[in-house]
Design a protein around this motif. Structure first.
Motif, PDB file in Angstrom:
ATOM      1  N   UNK A  53     -44.457  25.401   4.137  1.00 28.97           N
ATOM      2  CA  UNK A  53     -45.484  26.368   3.755  1.00 28.97           C
ATOM      3  C   UNK A  53     -45.003  27.807   3.916  1.00 28.97           C
ATOM      4  N   UNK A  54     -43.708  28.013   3.858  1.00 21.38           N
ATOM      5  CA  UNK A  54     -43.148  29.349   4.015  1.00 21.38           C
ATOM      6  C   UNK A  54     -43.761  30.335   3.016  1.00 21.38           C
ATOM      7  N   UNK A  55     -43.798  31.592   3.425  1.00 18.50           N
ATOM      8  CA  UNK A  55     -44.310  32.648   2.532  1.00 18.50           C
ATOM      9  C   UNK A  55     -43.249  33.093   1.537  1.00 18.50           C
ATOM     10  N   UNK A  56     -42.034  32.639   1.728  1.00 22.55           N
ATOM     11  CA  UNK A  56     -40.944  32.972   0.812  1.00 22.55           C
ATOM     12  C   UNK A  56     -41.056  32.129  -0.454  1.00 22.55           C
ATOM     13  N   UNK A  83     -45.168  27.457  -4.769  1.00 19.14           N
ATOM     14  CA  UNK A  83     -43.773  27.876  -4.648  1.00 19.14           C
ATOM     15  C   UNK A  83     -43.203  27.956  -6.053  1.00 19.14           C
ATOM     16  N   UNK A  84     -42.422  28.975  -6.312  1.00 17.41           N
ATOM     17  CA  UNK A  84     -41.839  29.133  -7.640  1.00 17.41           C
ATOM     18  C   UNK A  84     -40.339  28.884  -7.643  1.00 17.41           C
ATOM     19  N   UNK A 106     -48.748  33.408   7.830  1.00 17.95           N
ATOM     20  CA  UNK A 106     -47.521  33.944   7.237  1.00 17.95           C
ATOM     21  C   UNK A 106     -46.306  33.366   7.962  1.00 17.95           C
ATOM     22  N   UNK A 107     -45.296  32.991   7.196  1.00 16.42           N
ATOM     23  CA  UNK A 107     -44.082  32.409   7.768  1.00 16.42           C
ATOM     24  C   UNK A 107     -42.870  32.886   6.985  1.00 16.42           C
ATOM     25  N   UNK A 147     -49.258  37.680   2.408  1.00 13.79           N
ATOM     26  CA  UNK A 147     -48.185  37.714   3.402  1.00 13.79           C
ATOM     27  C   UNK A 147     -47.054  38.673   3.066  1.00 13.79           C
ATOM     28  N   UNK A 148     -46.786  38.904   1.792  1.00 10.33           N
ATOM     29  CA  UNK A 148     -45.695  39.798   1.399  1.00 10.33           C
ATOM     30  C   UNK A 148     -46.189  40.997   0.594  1.00 10.33           C
TER      31      UNK A 148
END
Length: 178
Positions: free
Chosen positions: A150-153, A176-177, A140-141, A103-104
Motif C-alpha cells: 500500500x505504498x504511497x509511491x 498503483x500505476x 502514508x508510506x 500523501x504526495x
C-alpha cells in the motif's frame, strides 16, 4: 483562471483584447494547477508550505543538512498538500469548501466527468513530491512496493466530488500505476 505557486488569478476575457483581472486570490502551496466545473474550482497543491486554511504565512522550508540535502519538514496538522476545492458562485470571492489531503500532494490533476454519474465529478491526482510522514497524514508510506503493497509511491489518487455537497469530497481509489 490562472493558477500559480501563490494562488489564482481570474480574468474576464469576454473581450479578449481587453482582458481584465476580476479576482486575485492568495493561497500559497505550489503548483497551482487549476480546473473548473460549473461553480467549483479545483487547485493542486504540492509544496510543503501550503496551509489547510490558505494562510499566507505558510510554513518555513525544511532544514538543510551539511551535505546540502533537505530533510523532511516537521509534521503539522495545519499543513496542506492535495486538492483544494473552491465554490466560485461569487467569482469575486472564491470560498474554499473542501481540502482533500494526499500523501504526495498534487502536482497536477485531471477533472473527469462521467456521463453516467451526473451527481459527481472525479479528480485524478498525481503527486511527485516526497511522501508525507504518517504523523502528518495517516496511511502514508514511503516504503517500496515489496515492503508495503500500500505504498504511497507509484500511485495516483482518485477523488470523488459530490456536486451538491463538495465538502464531502474524498479519495475513493488509489491505484498503483507502476
Amino acid at each position: 483562471f490562472q493558477g500559480n505557486f501563490y494562488g489564482v488569478n481570474i480574468y474576464d476575457i469576454s473581450t479578449p483584447a481587453k482582458a481584465k483581472l476580476v479576482t486575485s486570490m492568495v493561497c500559497p502551496g505550489g503548483q497551482g494547477d487549476v480546473s473548473v466545473h460549473k461553480n467549483l474550482m479545483f487547485m493542486s497543491v504540492e509544496m510543503p508550505n501550503g496551509r489547510l486554511d490558505c494562510g499566507i504565512q505558510g510554513f518555513p522550508p525544511p532544514p538543510v543538512s551539511k551535505d546540502g540535502s533537505a530533510s523532511l519538514p516537521a509534521p503539522s496538522k495545519d499543513r496542506f498538500r492535495g486538492v483544494r476545492i473552491f465554490d466560485i458562485s461569487d467569482i469575486r470571492r472564491p470560498r474554499q469548501v473542501a481540502a482533500v489531503q494526499t500523501c504526495r500532494g498534487s502536482h497536477t490533476h485531471t477533472l473527469v466527468v462521467d456521463p453516467k454519474d451526473r451527481n459527481n465529478v472525479y479528480i485524478y491526482v498525481s503527486g511527485t513530491s516526497f511522501v508525507r510522514q504518517s504523523e502528518e497524514l495517516a496511511g502514508c508510506s514511503a516504503e517500496t512496493p515489496e515492503k508495503d503493497p500500500d505504498t504511497s509511491l507509484f500511485r495516483i489518487e482518485v477523488i470523488k466530488v459530490p456536486l451538491m455537497a463538495p465538502e464531502n469530497s474524498k479519495i475513493v481509489s488509489s491505484p498503483r500505476v507502476f
